[in-house]
Motif scaffolding. Structure first.
Motif, PDB file in Angstrom:
ATOM      1  N   GLY A  36       0.878  -1.294   0.030  1.00 51.39           N
ATOM      2  CA  GLY A  36      -0.032   0.026   0.005  1.00 51.39           C
ATOM      3  C   GLY A  36       0.950   1.187  -0.025  1.00 51.39           C
ATOM      4  O   GLY A  36       0.761   2.237  -0.759  1.00 51.39           O
ATOM      5  N   PHE A  37       1.812   1.387   0.965  1.00 57.44           N
ATOM      6  CA  PHE A  37       2.599   2.422   0.844  1.00 57.44           C
ATOM      7  C   PHE A  37       3.475   2.665  -0.571  1.00 57.44           C
ATOM      8  O   PHE A  37       3.468   3.733  -0.714  1.00 57.44           O
ATOM      9  N   LYS A  39       2.736   1.513  -3.500  1.00 58.63           N
ATOM     10  CA  LYS A  39       1.652   2.124  -4.556  1.00 58.63           C
ATOM     11  C   LYS A  39       1.224   3.551  -4.296  1.00 58.63           C
ATOM     12  O   LYS A  39       1.201   4.375  -5.362  1.00 58.63           O
ATOM     13  N   SER A  40       1.500   3.942  -2.839  1.00 58.07           N
ATOM     14  CA  SER A  40       0.934   5.526  -3.014  1.00 58.07           C
ATOM     15  C   SER A  40       1.958   6.239  -3.412  1.00 58.07           C
ATOM     16  O   SER A  40       1.936   7.293  -3.623  1.00 58.07           O
ATOM     17  N   ASP A  42       3.656   5.726  -6.179  1.00 53.56           N
ATOM     18  CA  ASP A  42       3.698   5.662  -7.545  1.00 53.56           C
ATOM     19  C   ASP A  42       3.643   6.735  -8.403  1.00 53.56           C
ATOM     20  O   ASP A  42       4.079   6.875  -9.717  1.00 53.56           O
ATOM     21  N   LEU A  45      -0.780   9.817  -6.955  1.00 53.95           N
ATOM     22  CA  LEU A  45      -1.392  10.625  -5.793  1.00 53.95           C
ATOM     23  C   LEU A  45      -0.786  11.934  -5.859  1.00 53.95           C
ATOM     24  O   LEU A  45      -1.394  12.986  -5.147  1.00 53.95           O
ATOM     25  N   TYR A  46       0.583  12.156  -6.375  1.00 59.40           N
ATOM     26  CA  TYR A  46       1.002  13.535  -6.387  1.00 59.40           C
ATOM     27  C   TYR A  46       0.282  14.312  -7.298  1.00 59.40           C
ATOM     28  O   TYR A  46      -0.181  15.368  -6.609  1.00 59.40           O
ATOM     29  N   HIS A 114      11.440   6.106  -5.500  1.00 59.43           N
ATOM     30  CA  HIS A 114      10.067   6.382  -4.671  1.00 59.43           C
ATOM     31  C   HIS A 114      10.405   7.031  -3.474  1.00 59.43           C
ATOM     32  O   HIS A 114       9.770   7.900  -2.981  1.00 59.43           O
ATOM     33  N   ALA A 118       8.748  10.595  -2.753  1.00 60.27           N
ATOM     34  CA  ALA A 118       8.098  11.016  -1.447  1.00 60.27           C
ATOM     35  C   ALA A 118       8.485  11.939  -0.629  1.00 60.27           C
ATOM     36  O   ALA A 118       7.935  12.764  -0.196  1.00 60.27           O
ATOM     37  N   TRP A 139       4.530   9.254   6.036  1.00 58.58           N
ATOM     38  CA  TRP A 139       3.998   8.682   5.100  1.00 58.58           C
ATOM     39  C   TRP A 139       5.265   8.303   4.051  1.00 58.58           C
ATOM     40  O   TRP A 139       5.678   7.467   3.485  1.00 58.58           O
ATOM     41  N   VAL A 143       6.805   4.925   2.718  1.00 54.56           N
ATOM     42  CA  VAL A 143       6.979   4.782   1.383  1.00 54.56           C
ATOM     43  C   VAL A 143       8.611   4.388   0.970  1.00 54.56           C
ATOM     44  O   VAL A 143       8.856   2.911   0.413  1.00 54.56           O
TER      45      VAL A 143
END
Length: 179
Positions: A36-37, A39-40, A42, A45-46, A114, A118, A139, A143
């Motif tokens: 999940g982290f 994927k967030s 990738d 989300l940005y 990543h 992040a 967060w 990531v």
């Protein structure tokens, strides 16, 4: 102690820490959280976050967020690609363990893209929303750590990626946001 022996010792410590964090017997919840982290981080989300802030915020200062993030990536991406190809460090899933939980997008691991992305975004968001800074950096750390837990990066890769991303985020802030 020579530079070569110091580097060798650091690489051994990095490999040992990787083997501690990447474990085939990890609990299912840890693998799920790591996925999940990861994927967030990738990228989608940005874009969504920047568009939402730009669209929903009436704060004039917040309107600078998308331009700042964009400039941060304009600075960070060339550094990332040059470093990735210059270091050409083989991923741990290709040299230390038999496989990873995910398929990496390229063959080299240093630095972690990543992690860089992040931490770049967390640095910039923390400037615009300081009350949420701890959450943004937690967060970003999630990531980054997920990339080791999933088997595609060594710990040093994520540390260097985080340093690159944070530095590029600060650079973008200095160039876009008036003092």
């Amino acid at each position: 102690m020579t530079n070569n022996s110091v580097l060798k010792k650091v690489a051994q410590m990095d490999e040992q820490l990787f083997l501690t964090l990447f474990n085939y017997n990890s609990p299912k919840w840890l693998k799920t959280a790591a996925l999940g982290f990861s994927k967030s981080g990738d990228g989608a989300l940005y874009l969504l976050l920047c568009a939402a802030v730009w669209w929903l915020s009436s704060n004039e200062q917040h309107q600078l967020l998308p331009a700042t993030v964009l400039l941060g990536f304009v600075i960070e991406r060339p550094i990332y690609f040059l470093a990735k190809n210059r270091f050409a460090r083989i991923r741990p899933c290709d040299c230390l363990v038999t496989n990873a939980y995910i398929v990496p997008s390229d063959k080299f691991s240093l630095p972690s893209g990543h992690s860089a992305a992040a931490f770049l975004v967390a640095t910039i968001l923390s400037h615009f929303f300081p009350e949420l800074g701890l959450l943004f950096f937690a967060w970003a750390a999630g990531v980054a750590l997920s990339r080791v837990v999933l088997g595609v990066h060594f710990p040093a890769d994520i540390i260097i990626g985080a340093a690159i991303g944070s530095s590029c985020g600060l650079c973008a802030l200095m160039l876009v946001v008036p003092v």
